[in-house]
Design an enzyme around this catalytic site. Sequence first.
Site, mmCIF file in Angstrom:
data_model
loop_
_atom_site.group_PDB
_atom_site.id
_atom_site.type_symbol
_atom_site.label_atom_id
_atom_site.label_comp_id
_atom_site.label_asym_id
_atom_site.label_seq_id
_atom_site.Cartn_x
_atom_site.Cartn_y
_atom_site.Cartn_z
ATOM 1 N N ASP A 97 0.835 -1.197 0.000
ATOM 2 C CA ASP A 97 0.000 0.000 0.000
ATOM 3 C C ASP A 97 0.878 1.258 0.000
ATOM 4 O OD1 ASP A 97 -3.037 0.841 0.532
ATOM 5 O OD2 ASP A 97 -1.834 1.994 1.953
ATOM 6 N N HIS A 149 -6.979 -7.062 0.894
ATOM 7 C CA HIS A 149 -5.939 -6.032 0.815
ATOM 8 C C HIS A 149 -4.834 -6.277 1.836
ATOM 9 C CE1 HIS A 149 -4.155 -2.129 0.089
ATOM 10 N NE2 HIS A 149 -4.340 -1.766 1.343
#
Length: 288
Positions: free
Chosen positions: A103, A268
């Site tokens: 990320d 994620h």
Amino acid sequence: MTPTIPGFDYHRVPVADGVSLNTAIAGSGTPIILLHGFPQTHLMWRHVAADLASDHTVICPDLRGYGASDKPADGYSKRTMAADIVALAHALGHDRFALAGHDRGALVAFRAGLDHPSTITYLACLDVLPTLDMWDAMHGVTAAVGFHLYLMAQPPGLPEQLITAAPDAFFGHFLDLWANDQSAIPPDIRTAYLDACRNAIPSIVADYRASAGIDLEHDQTDRDAGNQLDMPVTVLQQDWGAALGFNAKSLWQAWTKNLHHETVPYGHYMAEEAPAEITKTLRNLLTR
């Protein structure tokens, strides 16, 4: 008490004027630095780091502006944050090292690979697109999933005020929405993430704001110059392209000379949801 990664030693390492990074270190052997994402801290790597430390020197910092690292008022371009990581490695005696980021940490890792190609031996980026491509991919109502990108791109003042009014609701929203397996982030870790974010709102917003400004300029300059990542690169991503209408692999191929790209079924927070698989992927990268 804030959780730690068992078996890791903790140090505050100066990396720039007035900036030290909270850093967990363990193991011996060739070094790999693991960079966390949003809204997390270095703790997101706790499973992967412990496994890799059996045969590597594993270094897990909190990024500038996050966790227990220093939070200056400015300096959140990915170029500056990448320079922090190179300075961290040098301070610990490593001239060259492998780098994996998730990320926001993957954006720092990406910039480090472009700015310091002789320093980064291997590069892994988890569930992100380069900043320039990310903004190009966001369009139409499907881009509502990235509302936080637009909120934190606004001039200083309003984003900080809105998030400060309900920080646990804001940051907790992403911990809930982006996880396929809620049990992968147990209550003590979730609390640590929320506490860390609550205490870092201005710097987190500054990090995101940079990606709507200076980071775009840096990416565009490299794109115009035809610069690419020279080292072996592994990218793992969810299938965001199916929803937003882009081909993630082709976007990454434009930036890399030696790419391994996988679309994965994990959420994620893949280093926490599927640590064994992520560790295997990183080990495979380190032998390419």
